[in-house]
Write a protein that holds these residues in place. Structure first.
Motif, PDB file in Angstrom:
ATOM      1  N   PRO A 108      64.575  50.948 112.694  1.00 14.89           N
ATOM      2  CA  PRO A 108      64.779  51.094 114.139  1.00 14.89           C
ATOM      3  C   PRO A 108      64.612  52.503 114.683  1.00 14.89           C
ATOM      4  N   ASP A 109      64.848  53.530 113.846  1.00 17.05           N
ATOM      5  CA  ASP A 109      64.798  54.910 114.338  1.00 17.05           C
ATOM      6  C   ASP A 109      63.547  55.665 113.904  1.00 17.05           C
ATOM      7  N   LEU A 110      62.611  54.988 113.241  1.00 12.52           N
ATOM      8  CA  LEU A 110      61.439  55.674 112.707  1.00 12.52           C
ATOM      9  C   LEU A 110      60.575  56.240 113.826  1.00 12.52           C
ATOM     10  N   GLU A 111      60.370  57.564 113.805  1.00 14.28           N
ATOM     11  CA  GLU A 111      59.594  58.241 114.838  1.00 14.28           C
ATOM     12  C   GLU A 111      58.208  58.661 114.361  1.00 14.28           C
ATOM     13  N   SER A 112      58.094  59.006 113.086  1.00 16.86           N
ATOM     14  CA  SER A 112      56.813  59.475 112.559  1.00 16.86           C
ATOM     15  C   SER A 112      56.511  58.754 111.249  1.00 16.86           C
ATOM     16  N   LEU A 113      55.355  58.092 111.197  1.00 17.93           N
ATOM     17  CA  LEU A 113      54.944  57.348 110.004  1.00 17.93           C
ATOM     18  C   LEU A 113      53.553  57.800 109.594  1.00 17.93           C
ATOM     19  N   HIS A 133      56.748  57.582 117.473  1.00 16.19           N
ATOM     20  CA  HIS A 133      56.050  58.591 118.256  1.00 16.19           C
ATOM     21  C   HIS A 133      54.657  58.865 117.691  1.00 16.19           C
ATOM     22  N   ILE A 134      54.595  59.002 116.363  1.00 19.48           N
ATOM     23  CA  ILE A 134      53.351  59.391 115.691  1.00 19.48           C
ATOM     24  C   ILE A 134      53.030  58.382 114.595  1.00 19.48           C
ATOM     25  N   PHE A 135      51.797  57.857 114.627  1.00 20.89           N
ATOM     26  CA  PHE A 135      51.357  56.875 113.632  1.00 20.89           C
ATOM     27  C   PHE A 135      50.034  57.354 113.042  1.00 20.89           C
ATOM     28  N   ASN A 136      50.058  57.739 111.765  1.00 19.31           N
ATOM     29  CA  ASN A 136      48.875  58.258 111.089  1.00 19.31           C
ATOM     30  C   ASN A 136      48.469  57.302 109.985  1.00 19.31           C
ATOM     31  N   ILE A 137      47.339  56.622 110.201  1.00 23.83           N
ATOM     32  CA  ILE A 137      46.839  55.654 109.222  1.00 23.83           C
ATOM     33  C   ILE A 137      45.390  55.975 108.856  1.00 23.83           C
ATOM     34  N   ALA A 138      45.040  57.253 109.014  1.00 22.12           N
ATOM     35  CA  ALA A 138      43.670  57.708 108.753  1.00 22.12           C
ATOM     36  C   ALA A 138      43.310  57.592 107.268  1.00 22.12           C
ATOM     37  N   HIS A 139      42.004  57.554 107.002  1.00 21.25           N
ATOM     38  CA  HIS A 139      41.477  57.537 105.631  1.00 21.25           C
ATOM     39  C   HIS A 139      42.010  56.359 104.825  1.00 21.25           C
ATOM     40  N   ASN A 140      41.795  55.156 105.357  1.00 19.46           N
ATOM     41  CA  ASN A 140      42.108  53.921 104.656  1.00 19.46           C
ATOM     42  C   ASN A 140      40.898  52.989 104.753  1.00 19.46           C
ATOM     43  N   ASN A 141      41.127  51.683 104.604  1.00 15.29           N
ATOM     44  CA  ASN A 141      40.016  50.715 104.649  1.00 15.29           C
ATOM     45  C   ASN A 141      40.220  49.683 105.751  1.00 15.29           C
ATOM     46  N   HIS A 156      57.252  55.296 123.383  1.00 14.39           N
ATOM     47  CA  HIS A 156      57.287  56.647 122.828  1.00 14.39           C
ATOM     48  C   HIS A 156      56.015  57.004 122.055  1.00 14.39           C
ATOM     49  N   LEU A 157      55.171  56.027 121.782  1.00 15.27           N
ATOM     50  CA  LEU A 157      54.001  56.274 120.936  1.00 15.27           C
ATOM     51  C   LEU A 157      53.034  57.220 121.648  1.00 15.27           C
ATOM     52  N   SER A 158      52.849  58.404 121.077  1.00 16.86           N
ATOM     53  CA  SER A 158      52.003  59.419 121.708  1.00 16.86           C
ATOM     54  C   SER A 158      50.763  59.773 120.889  1.00 16.86           C
ATOM     55  N   GLN A 159      50.785  59.503 119.580  1.00 17.23           N
ATOM     56  CA  GLN A 159      49.640  59.871 118.744  1.00 17.23           C
ATOM     57  C   GLN A 159      49.286  58.730 117.791  1.00 17.23           C
ATOM     58  N   ILE A 160      48.019  58.321 117.842  1.00 14.51           N
ATOM     59  CA  ILE A 160      47.484  57.345 116.882  1.00 14.51           C
ATOM     60  C   ILE A 160      46.319  58.019 116.171  1.00 14.51           C
TER      61      ILE A 160
END
Length: 529
Positions: A108-113, A133-141, A156-160
């Motif tokens: 519930p409190d996860l802000e950056s993954l 806030h931040i979701f980084n899933i770069a360099h996958n398939n 709150h999502l500001s960066q994908i």
């Protein structure tokens, strides 16, 4: 494992296991199971090892707020991760993970993954991750972005960050994210980009490079131009599409209104010659600020810039007026430091590169502004709390005075945020004070401005914009040479960009960017355009 036993004996809140020696121990004996009994931990980092598996007992570490597991050999994340309900920052990048458990979305409190540089071909629906806030899933398939990624409830999502995947389609409902300011889909398999991207209200950094778009002109524009130009191109396409549809007259009306406003602004610029010269981040010698994982759960937002060729002695009151300006902004735009905090430093006393970190209160050492003796963050806050309580009783109030309300921002925080120079010296402890080591004086000619926030990045930029504009209006730049010209003549201010990155060097923000400082009546000269 000695490090684990020592952490247990000292009842530590933080444990870092990294490097070749740790890796050899793990390879020989596995990860010490006693680690999973350290239930007081709120920060755990295991990196650059041969670690390939985590025990389901990971779920015992219920007080973790930061979990860093990058650069290992992990092939999976146990579903028991969902027991870590206090987790705010989770980095499992640079591993061998092929599938993430659906339980990951129930934090519930996860802000950056950060799950970048793995082997993921899919990801569970993310629409329940309301704090992200931040979701980084770069360099996958990935062939598609996760389901629910553009759900409007993700306020709150500001960066994908999803570059270097195999994504083939970007839906038009990307506009549903109210605070999206960075979207990276570079090096994917997109053939089209929705024209609605031009209407993303906060989008300032859009990277679509490395895709083979059917519209070749658009493809060239993406490779060569900035976000603003790409959005303008898409905006024109959207206008044409709506012009063919009689149900979109409202959109056409908005377009005309926008043109009218633009014309008005241009007319004003012709009569006002005040200017801010923005210097591009220098290839060599540019000031960098690196965010650590520890600070992400405490105070994750920071922007910085350098103001050069400043004259704080231009008039007898220039220096005093500049200090008063900061106080006024703290009381108004910064909402008594609740929304943001400003710190200004004499650049000649700053040893870069800098690190925006978080330290345990007894370990944070700083010489507060206008003091000569170094104190701990713990002692400084304790003294301020006592002072606030004394004032409250003295004035017979039911609450503390406004100048102490910002202390609530540190309440229950296990670690305190701080800006640290390359020699390890703390030069700022927001929202409390900055260091006497870097304080500005009347003789200061180059100022490092730092604005931090625990709420969002936009407020940092807004505050910094206002501070620079007010400095320009006060005539603190190089072109106003006497007191008379300060009050009536054209004024100029020179501002140099500062970059903020994560610890791995990935860009978080550069300020001022092309979308910053767009104020009516002020000419912005950018030396990189």
């Amino acid at each position: 494992m000695e490090e684990v036993r020592k952490a247990a004996d000292e009842n530590r809140r933080e444990l870092v296991l990294s490097g070749q020696n740790i890796s050899k121990v793990i390879e020989k004996n596995g990860l010490d199971e006693e680690l999973y009994q350290l239930t007081c931990l709120n920060f755990l980092s295991i990196s650059k090892t041969c670690l390939a598996q985590l025990s389901p007992n990971l779920g015992n570490l219920v007080n973790l707020t930061n979990l860093v597991l990058h650069n290992n050999q992990l092939t999976a994340v146990p579903k028991e991760v969902q027991a870590l309900t206090k987790l705010k920052f989770f980095d499992v990048s640079n591993n061998q993970i092929e599938e993430m458990p659906s339980a990951i979305v129930h934090l519930p409190d996860l802000e950056s993954l950060n799950v970048s540089v793995n082997k993921l071909s899919s990801f569970p629906p993310v629409n329940e991750m309301k704090s992200l806030h931040i979701f980084n899933i770069a360099h996958n398939n990935l062939q598609a972005l996760p389901e629910g990624i553009f759900d409007p409830s993700l306020v709150h999502l500001s960066q994908i960050l999803a570059g270097n995947n195999e994504v083939e389609h970007l839906p038009s409902n990307v506009t549903d994210l109210p605070h999206l300011n960075m979207l990276d889909l570079s090096q994917n398999k997109l053939k089209e980009a929705p024209a609605e991207l031009s209407e993303c209200p906060k989008l300032k950094e859009l990277n679509l490079k490395g895709n083979k778009f059917s519209d070749r002109r658009f493809g060239k524009l993406v490779e060569q131009c900035a976000t603003k130009s790409v959005k303008e191109y898409l905006s024109n396409i959207l206008k044409k599409e709506r012009a063919k549809n009689p149900d979109t007259k409202k959109g056409k009306g908005k377009s005309k209104e926008k043109k009218k406003d633009s014309k008005t602004e241009n007319d004003e610029v012709e009569f006002l010659t005040n200017a801010i010269d923005v210097l591009h981040f220098p290839d060599e010698g540019g000031l960098m600020v690196a965010l650590t994982p520890a600070v992400m759960s405490v105070r994750p937002y920071i922007v910085c810039c350098i103001v050069r060729d400043v004259d704080l002695q231009k008039t007898p009151n220039s220096f005093k007026q500049f200090i008063t300006l900061q106080t006024k902004l703290h009381d108004t735009l910064c909402d008594k430091r609740q929304a943001a905090t400003i710190a200004t430093h004499d650049l000649s006393s700053v040893k870069g590169p800098l690190k925006f970190d978080a330290k345990f209160p007894p370990h944070l050492m700083i010489i507060p502004l206008s003091k000569q003796k170094e104190v701990t963050g713990e002692k400084l806050v304790e003294d301020l709390i006592k002072e606030a309580e004394h004032l409250r009783k003295e004035k017979k109030r039911s609450t503390v005075s406004g100048i102490h309300k910002y202390l609530d921002l540190l309440k229950d925080k296990m670690q305190y945020p701080c800006l640290v120079d390359s020699s390890g010296v703390v030069i700022s402890f927001p929202p409390i004070t900055n260091s006497n080591n870097t304080k500005i004086s009347k003789e200061t000619t180059s100022i490092l401005i730092e604005v931090t926030s625990s709420t969002n990045l936009d407020v940092c930029k807004k505050v910094c914009d206002e501070l620079l504009v007010k400095m320009l209006e006060m005539g603190l730049g190089k072109d106003s040479t006497d007191e008379a010209s300060v009050s009536s003549g054209p004024k100029s201010l020179t501002v140099e960009q500062v970059k903020v990155t994560d610890e791995e060097g990935n860009l978080r923000v550069v300020y001022p960017s092309r979308t910053d400082l767009n104020k009516p009546g002020i000419t912005i000269n950018r030396n990189y355009e």
